[in-house]
Design a protein around this motif. Structure first.
Motif, PDB file in Angstrom:
ATOM      1  N   ASN A  24       0.809  -1.217   0.000  1.00 49.18           N
ATOM      2  CA  ASN A  24       0.000   0.000   0.000  1.00 49.18           C
ATOM      3  C   ASN A  24       0.845   1.271   0.000  1.00 49.18           C
ATOM      4  OD1 ASN A  24      -1.914  -2.067   0.698  1.00 49.18           O
ATOM      5  ND2 ASN A  24      -3.315  -0.406   1.175  1.00 49.18           N
ATOM      6  N   ASN A  25       1.869   1.333   0.827  1.00 47.14           N
ATOM      7  CA  ASN A  25       2.663   2.545   0.917  1.00 47.14           C
ATOM      8  C   ASN A  25       3.973   2.459   0.150  1.00 47.14           C
ATOM      9  OD1 ASN A  25       0.843   3.977   2.594  1.00 47.14           O
ATOM     10  ND2 ASN A  25       1.500   2.714   4.305  1.00 47.14           N
ATOM     11  N   GLY A  26       4.400   1.258  -0.191  1.00 41.50           N
ATOM     12  CA  GLY A  26       5.683   1.109  -0.870  1.00 41.50           C
ATOM     13  C   GLY A  26       5.570   0.783  -2.341  1.00 41.50           C
ATOM     14  N   GLY A  27       4.394   0.351  -2.769  1.00 45.62           N
ATOM     15  CA  GLY A  27       4.184   0.011  -4.171  1.00 45.62           C
ATOM     16  C   GLY A  27       5.208  -0.984  -4.679  1.00 45.62           C
ATOM     17  N   GLU A  28       5.668  -0.771  -5.870  1.00 44.57           N
ATOM     18  CA  GLU A  28       6.630  -1.671  -6.506  1.00 44.57           C
ATOM     19  C   GLU A  28       8.011  -1.592  -5.864  1.00 44.57           C
ATOM     20  OE1 GLU A  28       6.584  -0.875 -10.671  1.00 44.57           O
ATOM     21  OE2 GLU A  28       4.481  -1.449 -10.872  1.00 44.57           O
ATOM     22  N   MET A  29       8.257  -0.561  -5.062  1.00 44.13           N
ATOM     23  CA  MET A  29       9.559  -0.406  -4.418  1.00 44.13           C
ATOM     24  C   MET A  29       9.877  -1.595  -3.518  1.00 44.13           C
ATOM     25  SD  MET A  29      11.080   0.451  -1.226  1.00 44.13           S
ATOM     26  CE  MET A  29       9.735   1.127  -0.328  1.00 44.13           C
ATOM     27  N   VAL A  30       8.863  -2.128  -2.843  1.00 48.93           N
ATOM     28  CA  VAL A  30       9.094  -3.239  -1.917  1.00 48.93           C
ATOM     29  C   VAL A  30       9.673  -4.434  -2.667  1.00 48.93           C
ATOM     30  CG1 VAL A  30       8.000  -4.861  -0.326  1.00 48.93           C
ATOM     31  CG2 VAL A  30       7.284  -2.460  -0.341  1.00 48.93           C
ATOM     32  N   GLU A  31       9.013  -4.828  -3.743  1.00 53.34           N
ATOM     33  CA  GLU A  31       9.514  -5.969  -4.524  1.00 53.34           C
ATOM     34  C   GLU A  31      10.884  -5.660  -5.113  1.00 53.34           C
ATOM     35  OE1 GLU A  31       8.322  -8.993  -8.156  1.00 53.34           O
ATOM     36  OE2 GLU A  31       7.084  -7.221  -7.808  1.00 53.34           O
ATOM     37  N   HIS A  32      11.064  -4.464  -5.630  1.00 47.51           N
ATOM     38  CA  HIS A  32      12.344  -4.089  -6.241  1.00 47.51           C
ATOM     39  C   HIS A  32      13.492  -4.221  -5.238  1.00 47.51           C
ATOM     40  CE1 HIS A  32      15.295  -2.013  -8.657  1.00 47.51           C
ATOM     41  NE2 HIS A  32      15.551  -1.238  -7.618  1.00 47.51           N
TER      42      HIS A  32
END
Length: 125
Positions: A24-32
Motif C-alpha cells: 500500500n505505501n511502498g508500491g513496486e519499491m518493496v519488490e524491487h
C-alpha cells in the motif's frame, strides 16, 4: 534498506516458500528492493483494501479455535496484540499487521499449487 536483507535472510534461514509484503505505501519499491538482495525470491504482493480490524477477524478466529500457537516469546508482537484498540490508537500495529498477513497467506487464503500466483502480482484482502 536493511529490512530487505533481514527478510531475505529469514526466507533462507526458515526455508520459506515465499515472501509476502504489503505494498500500500511502498508500491513496486518493496519488490524491487527485495529482488535487489535476491532476484530469485518467490514474492507475493498484498494490498490492503479493508481496515486492519476487518482483515484480522479471520485470523482472530484461528486463535479462538486454538489453531495458532506461538512457540517462544514475542514480547513486542504480543504487546501489540493485547493492547491495540482500532477505535482510539493512531499508531499502526506493524508487527500485528505482519502477523495477520502471514497467517492469512498460510491459513486463510486458499492454497495455490505450484509457483503460479507468486509473481509479485497483488492479492487484495
Amino acid at each position: 534498506f536493511g529490512w530487505a536483507s533481514v527478510a531475505v535472510g529469514a526466507f533462507h534461514q526458515w526455508k520459506a516458500d515465499h515472501i509476502v509484503a504489503e505494498t500500500n505505501n511502498g508500491g513496486e519499491m518493496v519488490e524491487h528492493v527485495i529482488r535487489t538482495v535476491d532476484d530469485k525470491i518467490p514474492y507475493r504482493a498484498v494490498t490492503a483494501s479493508r481496515g486492519k480490524q476487518t482483515r484480522a477477524e479471520p485470523v482472530h478466529m484461528l486463535y479462538e479455535q486454538a489453531r495458532v500457537h506461538h512457540a517462544g516469546t514475542f514480547e513486542l508482537l504480543e504487546d501489540q496484540m493485547c493492547s491495540w484498540n482500532p477505535e482510539t490508537d493512531a499508531k499502526s500495529p506493524d508487527r500485528m499487521d505482519a502477523l495477520v498477513w502471514g497467517l492469512t497467506d498460510l491459513l486463510v487464503t486458499p492454497v495455490k499449487t505450484g509457483w503460479s500466483g507468486l509473481t509479485g502480482k497483488p492479492v487484495t484482502a
